[in-house]
Design a protein around this motif. Structure first.
Motif, PDB file in Angstrom:
ATOM      1  N   LEU A 106       0.816  -1.213   0.000  1.00  0.00           N
ATOM      2  CA  LEU A 106       0.000   0.000   0.000  1.00  0.00           C
ATOM      3  C   LEU A 106       0.853   1.268   0.000  1.00  0.00           C
ATOM      4  N   GLN A 107       2.106   1.173   0.456  1.00  0.00           N
ATOM      5  CA  GLN A 107       3.004   2.332   0.426  1.00  0.00           C
ATOM      6  C   GLN A 107       3.264   2.809  -1.000  1.00  0.00           C
ATOM      7  N   LYS A 108       3.111   1.935  -1.973  1.00  0.00           N
ATOM      8  CA  LYS A 108       3.267   2.350  -3.378  1.00  0.00           C
ATOM      9  C   LYS A 108       2.242   3.423  -3.732  1.00  0.00           C
ATOM     10  N   TYR A 109       1.075   3.325  -3.161  1.00  0.00           N
ATOM     11  CA  TYR A 109      -0.021   4.222  -3.492  1.00  0.00           C
ATOM     12  C   TYR A 109      -0.255   5.292  -2.424  1.00  0.00           C
ATOM     13  N   LYS A 110       0.108   4.986  -1.191  1.00  0.00           N
ATOM     14  CA  LYS A 110      -0.042   5.915  -0.057  1.00  0.00           C
ATOM     15  C   LYS A 110       1.250   5.857   0.744  1.00  0.00           C
ATOM     16  N   ARG A 111       2.175   6.742   0.447  1.00  0.00           N
ATOM     17  CA  ARG A 111       3.500   6.708   1.081  1.00  0.00           C
ATOM     18  C   ARG A 111       3.429   6.709   2.604  1.00  0.00           C
ATOM     19  N   GLU A 112       2.420   7.368   3.135  1.00  0.00           N
ATOM     20  CA  GLU A 112       2.321   7.507   4.594  1.00  0.00           C
ATOM     21  C   GLU A 112       1.821   6.230   5.293  1.00  0.00           C
ATOM     22  N   PHE A 113       1.530   5.183   4.528  1.00  0.00           N
ATOM     23  CA  PHE A 113       1.044   3.942   5.133  1.00  0.00           C
ATOM     24  C   PHE A 113       2.200   3.293   5.878  1.00  0.00           C
ATOM     25  N   GLY A 114       2.101   3.240   7.199  1.00  0.00           N
ATOM     26  CA  GLY A 114       3.208   2.743   8.010  1.00  0.00           C
ATOM     27  C   GLY A 114       2.762   1.789   9.098  1.00  0.00           C
ATOM     28  N   PHE A 115       3.536   1.735  10.155  1.00  0.00           N
ATOM     29  CA  PHE A 115       3.303   0.810  11.256  1.00  0.00           C
ATOM     30  C   PHE A 115       1.922   1.009  11.889  1.00  0.00           C
ATOM     31  N   ASN A 116       1.561   2.265  12.156  1.00  0.00           N
ATOM     32  CA  ASN A 116       0.270   2.520  12.815  1.00  0.00           C
ATOM     33  C   ASN A 116      -0.902   2.099  11.931  1.00  0.00           C
ATOM     34  N   GLU A 117      -0.782   2.303  10.628  1.00  0.00           N
ATOM     35  CA  GLU A 117      -1.829   1.870   9.700  1.00  0.00           C
ATOM     36  C   GLU A 117      -1.872   0.345   9.634  1.00  0.00           C
ATOM     37  N   TRP A 118      -0.699  -0.282   9.684  1.00  0.00           N
ATOM     38  CA  TRP A 118      -0.648  -1.746   9.727  1.00  0.00           C
ATOM     39  C   TRP A 118      -1.412  -2.263  10.944  1.00  0.00           C
ATOM     40  N   LYS A 119      -1.218  -1.627  12.097  1.00  0.00           N
ATOM     41  CA  LYS A 119      -1.886  -2.062  13.328  1.00  0.00           C
ATOM     42  C   LYS A 119      -3.402  -1.972  13.221  1.00  0.00           C
ATOM     43  N   ARG A 120      -3.891  -1.069  12.376  1.00  0.00           N
ATOM     44  CA  ARG A 120      -5.341  -0.884  12.226  1.00  0.00           C
ATOM     45  C   ARG A 120      -5.962  -1.812  11.190  1.00  0.00           C
ATOM     46  N   LEU A 121      -5.142  -2.587  10.491  1.00  0.00           N
ATOM     47  CA  LEU A 121      -5.697  -3.546   9.535  1.00  0.00           C
ATOM     48  C   LEU A 121      -6.522  -4.595  10.276  1.00  0.00           C
ATOM     49  N   SER A 122      -7.595  -5.014   9.665  1.00  0.00           N
ATOM     50  CA  SER A 122      -8.405  -6.085  10.253  1.00  0.00           C
ATOM     51  C   SER A 122      -8.126  -7.388   9.505  1.00  0.00           C
ATOM     52  N   ARG A 123      -8.639  -8.466  10.054  1.00  0.00           N
ATOM     53  CA  ARG A 123      -8.585  -9.772   9.382  1.00  0.00           C
ATOM     54  C   ARG A 123     -10.018 -10.234   9.203  1.00  0.00           C
ATOM     55  N   PRO A 124     -10.475 -10.349   7.977  1.00  0.00           N
ATOM     56  CA  PRO A 124      -9.834  -9.938   6.731  1.00  0.00           C
ATOM     57  C   PRO A 124      -9.910  -8.421   6.575  1.00  0.00           C
ATOM     58  N   ASP A 125      -9.340  -7.950   5.493  1.00  0.00           N
ATOM     59  CA  ASP A 125      -9.422  -6.540   5.138  1.00  0.00           C
ATOM     60  C   ASP A 125      -9.365  -6.455   3.617  1.00  0.00           C
ATOM     61  N   ILE A 126      -9.939  -5.389   3.061  1.00  0.00           N
ATOM     62  CA  ILE A 126      -9.963  -5.234   1.609  1.00  0.00           C
ATOM     63  C   ILE A 126      -9.716  -3.770   1.251  1.00  0.00           C
ATOM     64  N   PHE A 127      -8.812  -3.569   0.299  1.00  0.00           N
ATOM     65  CA  PHE A 127      -8.545  -2.245  -0.247  1.00  0.00           C
ATOM     66  C   PHE A 127      -8.746  -2.278  -1.756  1.00  0.00           C
ATOM     67  N   LEU A 128      -9.297  -1.199  -2.287  1.00  0.00           N
ATOM     68  CA  LEU A 128      -9.491  -1.050  -3.715  1.00  0.00           C
ATOM     69  C   LEU A 128      -8.514  -0.004  -4.226  1.00  0.00           C
ATOM     70  N   VAL A 129      -7.709  -0.383  -5.215  1.00  0.00           N
ATOM     71  CA  VAL A 129      -6.766   0.532  -5.856  1.00  0.00           C
ATOM     72  C   VAL A 129      -7.224   0.693  -7.299  1.00  0.00           C
ATOM     73  N   GLN A 130      -7.354   1.951  -7.728  1.00  0.00           N
ATOM     74  CA  GLN A 130      -7.728   2.214  -9.117  1.00  0.00           C
ATOM     75  C   GLN A 130      -7.131   3.537  -9.562  1.00  0.00           C
ATOM     76  N   LYS A 131      -6.995   3.662 -10.861  1.00  0.00           N
ATOM     77  CA  LYS A 131      -6.450   4.885 -11.433  1.00  0.00           C
ATOM     78  C   LYS A 131      -7.595   5.799 -11.817  1.00  0.00           C
ATOM     79  N   GLN A 132      -7.519   7.029 -11.342  1.00  0.00           N
ATOM     80  CA  GLN A 132      -8.539   8.025 -11.677  1.00  0.00           C
ATOM     81  C   GLN A 132      -7.821   9.309 -12.066  1.00  0.00           C
TER      82      GLN A 132
END
Length: 189
Positions: free
Chosen positions: A143-169
């Motif tokens: 996710l850092q490829k698309y959101k550079r600020e995605f770090g440790f704290n964001e990792w801690k907030r991930l759920s199991r499961p979790d889903i992200f949508l990446v698209q070009k706009q």
């Protein structure tokens, strides 16, 4: 690639590559399948980490849609160290702060990110919507490829499961967390 749907596996019994899903994890996989089915995204490919927990997470959706699950080792979870770590979470924090940090037998954040991004580079040349199923730490690095600020704290907030949508706009990538742990989806599997 039109849309990239990034999935973190459901709750699991452990961290070994052959660790199965818990009973709750199996239920989460069924809810995830229903969620993806109702999302309206036509999926052309499903690519998963070969680890059992990732495969079991996406299997109900793959069966529902009649799509073969492709295994790709580049989606395997990153190994911090081959030696068990009591302070693994502190070490993980340090690897987000220093992407070059590498323990004996482990993989640095930079190395893990390069590994998964080699798959993304291949997919960007193809058409259709693709689901990638992986693990928490590798997902955060991806996710850092698309959101550079995605770090440790964001990792801690991930759920199991979790889903992200990446698209070009408009020439730019957008990332949206689309999983909200819906309890009201009917299971049709």
């Amino acid at each position: 690639m039109d849309k990239l749907i990034l999935v973190r596996h459901s709750e699991t019994e452990g961290q070994h590559e052959d660790s199965p899903l818990t009973k709750l994890g199996v239920r989460q996989a069924q809810v995830l399948a229903s969620f993806l089915d109702h999302s309206g995204y036509e999926v052309s490919r499903i690519i998963s980490s070969p680890f059992l927990r990732a495969m079991e997470t996406i299997k109900p959706f793959a069966r529902m849609k009649g799509i073969e699950i492709e295994k790709d080792e580049r989606l395997e979870e990153r190994v911090l160290s081959h030696t068990p770590l009591d302070d693994w979470e502190e070490v993980l924090y340090d690897t987000f702060a220093d992407p070059e940090l590498k323990l004996t037998g482990g993989e640095s954040s930079r190395e893990a990110k390069q590994r998964v991004l080699s798959l993304i580079d291949e997919l960007e040349q193809q058409e259709g919507n693709v689901i990638l199923v992986t693990h928490g730490n590798l997902l955060a690095l991806l996710l850092q490829k698309y959101k550079r600020e995605f770090g440790f704290n964001e990792w801690k907030r991930l759920s199991r499961p979790d889903i992200f949508l990446v698209q070009k706009q408009g020439g730019e990538y957008t990332v949206e967390r689309i999983w909200d742990d819906p309890a009201d989806y009917k299971i049709n599997v």
